[in-house]
Motif scaffolding. Structure first.
Motif: not given
Length: 147
Positions: A80-85
């Motif tokens: 929820v804090l990293h990547g695309d999302v």
């Protein structure tokens, strides 16, 4: 004597049924309000802004957590804090004031910088989709959503 005892027994059973009925009515969970839907959506973005993935995930519906973890191949608190999302949600932090529309057990919260969808889970709202952009004549496009 038997007739009086039968009447007393029926009366006792009737009173008992009324007492049980009243007690059970008090146990029916209250449906969360539209204001509490806005509070949950705001708390979600507050948690994302503080980089508290665990707190953010606690506000998600189980199916949303499952989908996020499956798509990102990592724990919800990290995904929820990293990547695309994470990038999409981080760009929308500060989305704290808004309004809600409720239809049955579903809600749509329109925040300053986002649209969030929620569902009733027990006595509270849980987020089913966030990071949503409207598309003319089509469903919203959401960065985070349950299957």
């Amino acid at each position: 004597m038997t007739e009086a005892r039968d009447r007393r027994g029926r009366l006792t059973r009737g009173v008992l049924l009324v007492v049980v009925g009243v007690a059970l009515t008090g146990c029916v969970p209250a449906r969360p309000t539209s204001g509490s839907a806005v509070e949950v959506a705001s708390a979600f973005y507050d948690a994302v802004g503080r980089q508290d993935g665990a707190a953010a995930c606690d506000l998600l519906a189980p199916v949303t957590v499952e989908t996020l973890e499956g798509d990102a191949d990592e724990a919800c608190a990290d995904a929820v804090l990293h990547g695309d999302v994470g990038d999409t949600l981080a760009a929308r932090t500060g989305s704290t004031s808004g309004s809600a529309s409720v239809a049955g057990r579903q809600a749509q919260v329109v925040l300053t910088g986002d649209v969030v969808f929620l569902t009733v889970s027990g006595t509270t709202w849980r987020i089913t989709a966030a990071g949503c952009d409207p598309r003319p004549d089509r469903p919203y496009d959401c960065a985070l959503e349950g299957a």
